[in-house]
Design a protein around this motif. Sequence first.
Motif, mmCIF file in Angstrom:
data_model
loop_
_atom_site.group_PDB
_atom_site.id
_atom_site.type_symbol
_atom_site.label_atom_id
_atom_site.label_comp_id
_atom_site.label_asym_id
_atom_site.label_seq_id
_atom_site.Cartn_x
_atom_site.Cartn_y
_atom_site.Cartn_z
ATOM 1 N N PHE A 279 0.976 -1.209 0.062
ATOM 2 C CA PHE A 279 -0.026 -0.103 0.206
ATOM 3 C C PHE A 279 1.096 1.199 -0.071
ATOM 4 N N ALA A 280 2.031 1.301 0.656
ATOM 5 C CA ALA A 280 2.911 2.446 0.800
ATOM 6 C C ALA A 280 3.495 2.652 -0.607
ATOM 7 N N TRP A 281 3.727 1.609 -1.347
ATOM 8 C CA TRP A 281 4.208 2.116 -2.811
ATOM 9 C C TRP A 281 3.289 2.443 -3.889
ATOM 10 N N TRP A 284 3.723 5.894 -3.302
ATOM 11 C CA TRP A 284 5.156 6.456 -3.429
ATOM 12 C C TRP A 284 5.500 6.530 -5.087
ATOM 13 N N PHE A 285 4.968 5.609 -5.699
ATOM 14 C CA PHE A 285 5.348 5.421 -7.392
ATOM 15 C C PHE A 285 4.644 6.661 -8.146
ATOM 16 N N PRO A 286 3.383 7.098 -7.902
ATOM 17 C CA PRO A 286 3.121 8.358 -8.654
ATOM 18 C C PRO A 286 3.726 9.672 -8.191
ATOM 19 N N CYS A 287 4.131 9.720 -6.784
ATOM 20 C CA CYS A 287 4.831 10.793 -6.613
ATOM 21 C C CYS A 287 6.198 10.887 -6.973
ATOM 22 N N LEU A 288 7.099 9.631 -7.093
ATOM 23 C CA LEU A 288 8.446 9.910 -7.743
ATOM 24 C C LEU A 288 8.279 9.934 -9.173
ATOM 25 N N PHE A 289 7.376 9.520 -9.730
ATOM 26 C CA PHE A 289 7.164 9.548 -11.481
ATOM 27 C C PHE A 289 6.443 10.987 -11.814
ATOM 28 N N TYR A 290 5.764 11.480 -10.906
ATOM 29 C CA TYR A 290 5.060 12.631 -11.483
ATOM 30 C C TYR A 290 5.227 13.964 -11.068
ATOM 31 N N THR A 291 6.030 13.802 -9.859
ATOM 32 C CA THR A 291 6.435 15.353 -9.069
ATOM 33 C C THR A 291 6.653 16.482 -10.104
ATOM 34 N N THR A 292 7.562 15.986 -10.981
ATOM 35 C CA THR A 292 8.143 17.202 -11.943
ATOM 36 C C THR A 292 7.021 17.649 -12.904
ATOM 37 N N MET A 293 6.241 16.845 -13.248
ATOM 38 C CA MET A 293 5.175 17.236 -14.034
ATOM 39 C C MET A 293 4.006 18.051 -13.293
ATOM 40 N N TYR A 294 3.818 17.719 -12.163
ATOM 41 C CA TYR A 294 2.841 18.489 -11.134
ATOM 42 C C TYR A 294 3.429 19.733 -10.993
ATOM 43 N N ILE A 295 4.794 20.060 -10.867
ATOM 44 C CA ILE A 295 5.463 21.346 -10.530
ATOM 45 C C ILE A 295 5.196 22.046 -11.704
ATOM 46 N N SER A 296 5.595 21.370 -12.816
ATOM 47 C CA SER A 296 5.718 22.049 -14.242
ATOM 48 C C SER A 296 4.240 22.646 -14.610
#
Length: 560
Positions: A279-281, A284-296
């Motif tokens: 459940f933790a991952w 975590w996976f969306p966070c690690l994959f898409y943080t750059t897209m989110y901030i952009s």
Amino acid sequence: MPAGFGALPLAESDMLRGSTVGSARILGPRWAHLPTLTVGLLGAQILWSVEMSYAPPYLISLGLSRASMAIVFLAGPLSGFLVQPLIGVLADNSTSRWGRRRPYMLAGCAVCAVSMLLLGYTREVVEMLLGRDNSMNGLATEWLAVLAIYLVDFAINAVQAVDRALLIDTLPPPLQASGNAWAALMLGVGGVVGFFVGNLDLPDLLPFLGSSELQVLSVLVVSLIVGGHLVTALLVREAVLVPTEGHKRLSFRAELHQIWTRMWTLPLVIQQIFMIQFFAWLGWFPCLFYTTMYISDLHARSESAQAAFDYGTPGLLASDLAEEGTRLGSRALFFCAMLALLTNLVLPPFTTTSSYQSMVKTRMPKIPLVTVWMGGHLLFCACMLATFAVTTVQGATFVTMIMGVPLAITQWAPFALLGEAILTSQSSSDTGEVDPLLEQIESNGAKSSSLDLSSELERLDMRSPNPNAAHREVDSAGGGLRDQVGVILGIHNICIVIPQFLVTILCAVVFAVFDSDSGSAAENSRPSTKQSSVVYVFRLGAVWSFIAFMICRRLARLVR
């Protein structure tokens, strides 16, 4: 022995018994034991960082489409799903005179070295084989690069599997938390170095290593991963599994059956650690994959509609927004990696695993590691919920940086708890035998009220063989968990990899629903005022992390 760490009855099997001769030990000064055991993970993490950063644009430059590239990078989760459990069971049953882990470690490093250099010098290798002006060079270069990536992913998964298994094999239960903290520290340093070297012009600094960034990096990474693992292989001694009379190697089918059987017969504590990780991952996976897209996306929305036309060239503005947004996202992840590294340096001395806390009176009260893990899930949940309120790049950068704390805990706590659970389950067998190390600590603790765990461990000389452990019977199917570390870590990795597949499908659905009308802001001349679709995936991550927290609470009650 704490409740919850006792071994459960395990399934019977027709596999035969063997015996281990000798004991694990680390050569060299005592202060260097843990760095020696974990230094290989430094090179492994830098290799992952380099591959993820440089391989995608390299494949695109070769002419590979984005859709094809996405299929290529399924190599990572596929190798984690298949390679780690299989290498784990093969190593568990290895009777090599060099030990069970080191042969696979060195073989995996050799494949990593060849495949990473092949990825960096693909064009040169193809030209050497087919000639400079051959019409097939382009297609051959593409296929060879794809092959190199698959080889890198499969080999590095094998190496990391035996790295983790060797750590559990070598360290006694009281040192599992410290050993895994050092492992997380190596991963943290590797992540920071991976971000840092991307800002350097390496071909100008080291022109003799190659003419492109990827070529120079491939040589440096190979040197680090091979050098680090050679240090570990030379200075760490393993117990050797010696087959008894009638012993035979397992067939491939029997090895797969062993993985499947073990999955359903593990102690409850270990099964709950696996559930928490699952459940933790998912979060975590969306966070690690898409943080750059989110901030952009946040950066693009922060630009006013009027500013989009002030330049007179909206097409260039969209491109500029995308590039600047990517830089801002990378900067936020760099801050996250730095805080994770700092957490791995500061937090471990203030924590303890549960099994030895009540046996040893320390000078300073320490926090149970399972409690720290619970706090990490809550903090990550809070960060994901913060996306409801965050509307600026600065706020998103701050939230991303704070995620470095739970990220550091995630890289450390579950592995330490899992290692302790494996080793203490071994010592609490149905025969009622007591782990000599537990008995020694309890006995010495009764003699001195001011005994500190570190001073007690100073008396446990890891450089010298333990005569009491010189010959130990093991059962490769249903005996002690200590002798099936590779299988258990492989199953643990499956519980981490499956969420990656599920997240890929979930994110595709969410993006299709919320991005169906207009596309991203960077693809339009006018910055969008629509909320980024990534935040919906992040908010689901808050749900998954809260479920992980609730299971972790149950685990805390179990181990106490």
